[in-house]
Design a protein around this motif. Structure first.
Motif, short mmCIF file in Angstrom:
data_model
loop_
_atom_site.label_atom_id
_atom_site.label_comp_id
_atom_site.label_asym_id
_atom_site.label_seq_id
_atom_site.Cartn_x
_atom_site.Cartn_y
_atom_site.Cartn_z
N GLU A 1 0.73 -1.18 0.12
CA GLU A 1 0.09 0.19 -0.39
C GLU A 1 0.60 0.89 0.09
O GLU A 1 0.30 2.07 -0.41
N CYS B 1 1.11 4.01 -2.95
CA CYS B 1 1.21 5.61 -2.62
C CYS B 1 2.76 6.16 -2.73
O CYS B 1 2.63 7.72 -3.43
N GLN C 1 3.37 6.45 -7.08
CA GLN C 1 2.03 7.20 -7.48
C GLN C 1 2.49 8.51 -7.46
O GLN C 1 2.01 9.74 -8.33
N ASN D 1 -1.91 2.52 -12.09
CA ASN D 1 -2.47 2.54 -11.55
C ASN D 1 -3.33 1.12 -11.06
O ASN D 1 -3.64 0.65 -10.40
N GLU D 2 -3.69 0.45 -12.80
CA GLU D 2 -4.28 -1.05 -12.73
C GLU D 2 -3.68 -1.75 -11.64
O GLU D 2 -3.35 -2.52 -11.57
N ARG E 1 -3.61 -1.32 -8.29
CA ARG E 1 -4.67 -2.03 -8.08
C ARG E 1 -4.79 -3.42 -7.50
O ARG E 1 -5.58 -4.10 -6.76
N LEU F 1 -2.63 -5.00 -5.56
CA LEU F 1 -2.27 -4.60 -3.90
C LEU F 1 -3.78 -5.53 -3.70
O LEU F 1 -3.73 -6.11 -2.68
N LYS F 2 -5.02 -5.73 -4.33
CA LYS F 2 -5.56 -7.03 -4.38
C LYS F 2 -4.78 -8.32 -4.04
O LYS F 2 -5.77 -9.10 -3.10
#
Lengths: 219, 219
Positions: A28, A32, A35, A122-123, A126, A129-130
């Protein structure tokens, strides 16, 4: 004796969950930092990874002690050996989160990824992280539905990873060599992360069902 | 019973040596294919890597059977657990040789590396091959002098890897984005290969001396 043994096995399982939580947290924060070009957060991730390494080492030592002192057999033995493997994969996921944070630190105050690939990354972020969260959930609940979900997320990541390489090879790509390398490496880190997530999920599935899938020959 | 057990332990050691020899052979061929744009050799490496994966899986199953049936303790137990770790590192070295061969296949009939970096990559290749051979020799002879030599070769590789990234970031770098990415990834594959070689050598050292070094927390 049996009760002590079960408690020790349970602690190994708890240890894996703890490492997995730290990996999720590190991921996470790495995302952050990556990004948002947040150098302090990036440094936190880098420092926190040392704790994951320490916990992995500690868990492995305890697992080896159990092997030595209890001589477990059958499913207990598989669980201990599986834990040694899973701890290694989780530790690598922590390393990869650290690599992502290191890219963020290296390029600070700029962001690593050029605008045209922001949505793709970003994908990727995501989905990784998932996967990190679902691996943690899988370790806790042993809900086999998560194994397939993790595999699906990993397949999407492989496709995105390929699309990044196509973008770089396209004639309209105008970024500097340094940015090109950052993009390629970052994409590979995100992809390797998902590989290790799948690897952990398969080991959990194996422990629960007793069945390897053919792909497990390629860990 | 004891005799059977010692024979089984010995076979595990032999299995590691066999995998290590296949890794060395794969590395030799991958480097030839990479340097000479030889697509058939590249395909051989890719096919041969499946055998390494199979042998690793087979060795791991036998190691787990020994744990289950013999309940080894002390140094025998460390040896078995160490073997599970070493087989995983050797398997990754095989994967990385395959990745290098895959780059060669992707760019055929061109070579992957532009002229200005040929000498650097020849040196990376030479050092990785040296590490692969020394790891095999270490598994056979347990000659502790090799551990330091492998570490030294790995340090040289890290420096070369950094120099590649400096070359890419320099203003005079004029290569295409696709070549830039290939160079960066190839450099990383060579570097990761040496990391795994060091990892195997430290485990052998640990089994022989019973001492971890602090760096072993970062596997």
């Amino acid at each position: 004796m049996r009760k002590v043994f079960q408690a020790e096995l349970h602690q190994i399982g708890e240890g894996l969950i703890e490492i997995s939580q730290l990996v999720t947290e590190g991921t996470e924060n790495a995302i952050c930092a990556f990004q948002g070009a947040d150098i302090e957060l990036a440094q936190d991730v880098i420092a926190a990874d040392a704790r994951i390494d320490f916990l992995q080492n500690d868990l492995d030592e305890r697992a080896i002690d159990i092997l030595a002192l209890q001589g477990p057999v059958a499913s207990d033995l598989r669980m201990i050996v599986g834990s040694l493997r899973m701890s290694a994969s989780l530790e690598r996921m922590g390393d990869l989160a650290r690599h992502i944070a290191q890219l963020a630190r290296l390029r600070y105050p700029l962001t690593v990824i050029p605008a045209q690939l922001t949505l793709t990354f970003n994908e990727l972020a995501r989905l990784d992280l998932k996967i990190a969260r679902q691996v943690g959930e899988l370790l806790q609940t042993r809900d086999m539905a998560l194994v397939a979900e993790i595999q699906t997320a990993k397949s999407s990541i492989s496709e995105l990873h390929r699309s990044v390489f196509h973008a770089i090879a396209a004639p309209q790509w105008q970024e500097s060599p340094a940015t090109t390398v950052d993009v390629a490496l970052a994409s590979r880190y995100f992809e390797r992360f998902s590989d290790h997530g799948v690897s952990v999920s398969r080991k959990v599935a194996y422990l629960v069902t007793g069945q390897w899938q053919p792909e497990d020959f390629v860990l």
